[in-house]
Design a protein around this motif. Structure first.
Motif, PDB file in Angstrom:
ATOM      1  N   ILE A   1       8.461   4.338  -7.949  1.00 13.79           N
ATOM      2  CA  ILE A   1       9.243   3.006  -8.287  1.00 13.79           C
ATOM      3  C   ILE A   1      10.631   3.012  -7.690  1.00 13.79           C
ATOM      4  N   THR A   2      11.351   4.134  -7.433  1.00 11.51           N
ATOM      5  CA  THR A   2      12.527   4.071  -6.848  1.00 11.51           C
ATOM      6  C   THR A   2      12.458   3.164  -5.412  1.00 11.51           C
ATOM      7  N   MET A   3      11.483   3.517  -4.708  1.00 12.94           N
ATOM      8  CA  MET A   3      11.323   2.732  -3.306  1.00 12.94           C
ATOM      9  C   MET A   3      10.992   1.408  -3.323  1.00 12.94           C
ATOM     10  N   THR A   4      10.234   0.909  -4.361  1.00 17.93           N
ATOM     11  CA  THR A   4       9.820  -0.465  -4.765  1.00 17.93           C
ATOM     12  C   THR A   4      10.978  -1.069  -5.044  1.00 17.93           C
ATOM     13  N   LEU A   5      11.928  -0.519  -6.177  1.00 20.32           N
ATOM     14  CA  LEU A   5      13.067  -1.059  -6.875  1.00 20.32           C
ATOM     15  C   LEU A   5      14.136  -1.005  -5.704  1.00 20.32           C
ATOM     16  N   THR A   6      14.354  -0.491  -4.800  1.00 23.24           N
ATOM     17  CA  THR A   6      15.319  -0.542  -3.832  1.00 23.24           C
ATOM     18  C   THR A   6      14.892  -1.597  -2.673  1.00 23.24           C
ATOM     19  N   SER A   7      13.735  -1.688  -2.511  1.00 23.11           N
ATOM     20  CA  SER A   7      13.224  -2.691  -1.556  1.00 23.11           C
ATOM     21  C   SER A   7      13.493  -4.051  -2.282  1.00 23.11           C
ATOM     22  N   MET A   8      13.171  -4.097  -3.744  1.00 19.30           N
ATOM     23  CA  MET A   8      13.416  -5.346  -4.339  1.00 19.30           C
ATOM     24  C   MET A   8      15.061  -5.746  -4.228  1.00 19.30           C
TER      25      MET A   8
ATOM     26  N   VAL B   1       0.760  -1.260  -0.190  1.00 23.79           N
ATOM     27  CA  VAL B   1      -0.023  -0.080   0.019  1.00 23.79           C
ATOM     28  C   VAL B   1       0.958   1.212   0.043  1.00 23.79           C
ATOM     29  N   ASP B   2       2.297   1.338   0.252  1.00 23.40           N
ATOM     30  CA  ASP B   2       2.974   2.397   0.485  1.00 23.40           C
ATOM     31  C   ASP B   2       2.881   3.368  -0.941  1.00 23.40           C
ATOM     32  N   THR B   3       3.191   2.498  -2.172  1.00 20.61           N
ATOM     33  CA  THR B   3       3.327   3.411  -3.295  1.00 20.61           C
ATOM     34  C   THR B   3       1.872   3.816  -3.857  1.00 20.61           C
TER      35      THR B   3
END
Length: 344
Positions: free
Chosen positions: A281-288, A251-253
């Motif tokens: 997308i920066t947040m998600t890709l960093t997490s991934m 839910v964050d993004t």
């Protein structure tokens, strides 16, 4: 000048195609739901479970000379549900022993292992754990209820943020609390279903943005479960709990995107979406990336962490799809209909 024309072409392409892009996550969600329906009909549950959730015996033997493939070939005929893997030293990667689990009783599996190994298992050379079927089923039911309750409260929080009717917010709080209490008491499932249906209708009628965020998170969970089942993963307690973590990641993004489009009005819709996309997308890709590195490091050392990280990577991948093709398209349509586009 050329850059502006190019930018305009991209914007025009997206403006013409964003409704079609919504079809992609919609088809995947439909496929996942159909697949899971068939899966439940065939297996009686929505996931494959290991012995920590079905009941059974887990044995760790501290013997680094055992060939895992040979062990499996000798024991699988007698224990068709047996799972075996090596236990390795974290620093050197050298095999220190092996781990087996099966739904069979302690005496059956230890007897078979002793016959294979040629010596008696004791506290010095092995570790044995047994979980009763009734206890495992009860714990699994509690974990499922916890995940469902977490999802209910996630939906409530989203509605409290983006909903506008104070009356409906109050009603939603009351209904969610009642549903959570009934879930933990495992009582009145029909009433729980009616409350959930009422909440869904409230979210759709009184806050399309809230419904879009919740739908995106729901799609993340459903698609991840479907793929995990297709991969043949048997989930442990840790694997199931990983879905609790995925709810937060999902839910964050979506909240970021919704806040930028619904609560802010500076700039055009596409500019606000693109700004949100760059951050999200920066947040998600960093997490991934962080999860992927962790998965690579522990892949052969911890089955528990391996399962958690695998589920998170799959879920985050689907989150990119559902947020930026699904939720973004719904919100863009909503904002345009409501005239919240700002400057174009």
């Amino acid at each position: 000048m050329e850059h502006n024309e190019e930018s305009s072409e991209r914007k025009n392409w997206y403006d013409k195609s964003y409704k079609l892009l919504l079809i992609i996550p919609a088809i995947l969600l439909l496929f996942s739901l159909v697949y899971l329906y068939g899966f439940v009909q065939n297996t009686g549950d929505i996931i494959r479970k290991d012995v920590s959730l079905t009941g059974g015996t887990s044995v760790s033997v501290f013997d680094g000379n055992v060939e895992i493939d040979d062990l499996k070939s000798k024991l699988l005929e007698e224990f068709p549900d047996l799972r075996a893997r090596e236990i390795s030293d974290f620093r050197t990667g050298k095999q220190q022993g092996f781990f087996v689990e099966t739904r069979a009783g302690v005496d059956e599996i230890t007897g078979a292992l002793e016959n294979y190994l040629g010596y008696e298992l004791n506290q010095q050379n092995s570790s044995i754990e047994f979980t009763g079927e009734t206890l495992s089923k009860g714990f699994y039911q509690q974990v499922r209820n916890a995940i469902f309750t977490a999802f209910l409260f996630m939906g409530l929080v989203v509605f409290l943020i983006f909903g506008k009717s104070k009356k409906m917010k109050s009603i939603s709080v009351i209904l969610t609390i009642i549903a959570a209490v009934l879930l933990f008491k495992s009582a009145l499932p029909v009433l729980i279903g009616l409350i959930v249906l009422a909440l869904i209708l409230i979210y759709i009628i009184y806050s399309i943005p809230s419904a879009a965020v919740i739908l995106s998170a729901f799609a993340d969970i459903v698609m991840t479960i479907a793929l995990v089942n297709l991969l043949g993963m048997e989930l442990s307690i840790a694997g199931v709990i990983a879905f609790l973590m995925l709810i937060g990641y999902s839910v964050d993004t979506d909240i970021l995107l919704t806040s930028r489009l619904v609560k802010r009005h500076e700039g055009s819709i596409n500019k606000r979406m693109f700004d949100a996309f760059k951050t999200g997308i920066t947040m998600t890709l960093t997490s991934m990336a962080a999860v992927a590195v962790s998965l690579f490091i522990i892949y052969n050392f911890s089955e528990t962490l391996k399962q958690i990280f695998t589920i998170l990577i799959i879920g985050l991948g689907f989150d990119i799809l559902n947020t930026w093709l699904g939720n973004a398209s719904i919100l863009k349509l909503y904002v345009e209909k409501k005239g919240l586009g700002g400057l174009k």
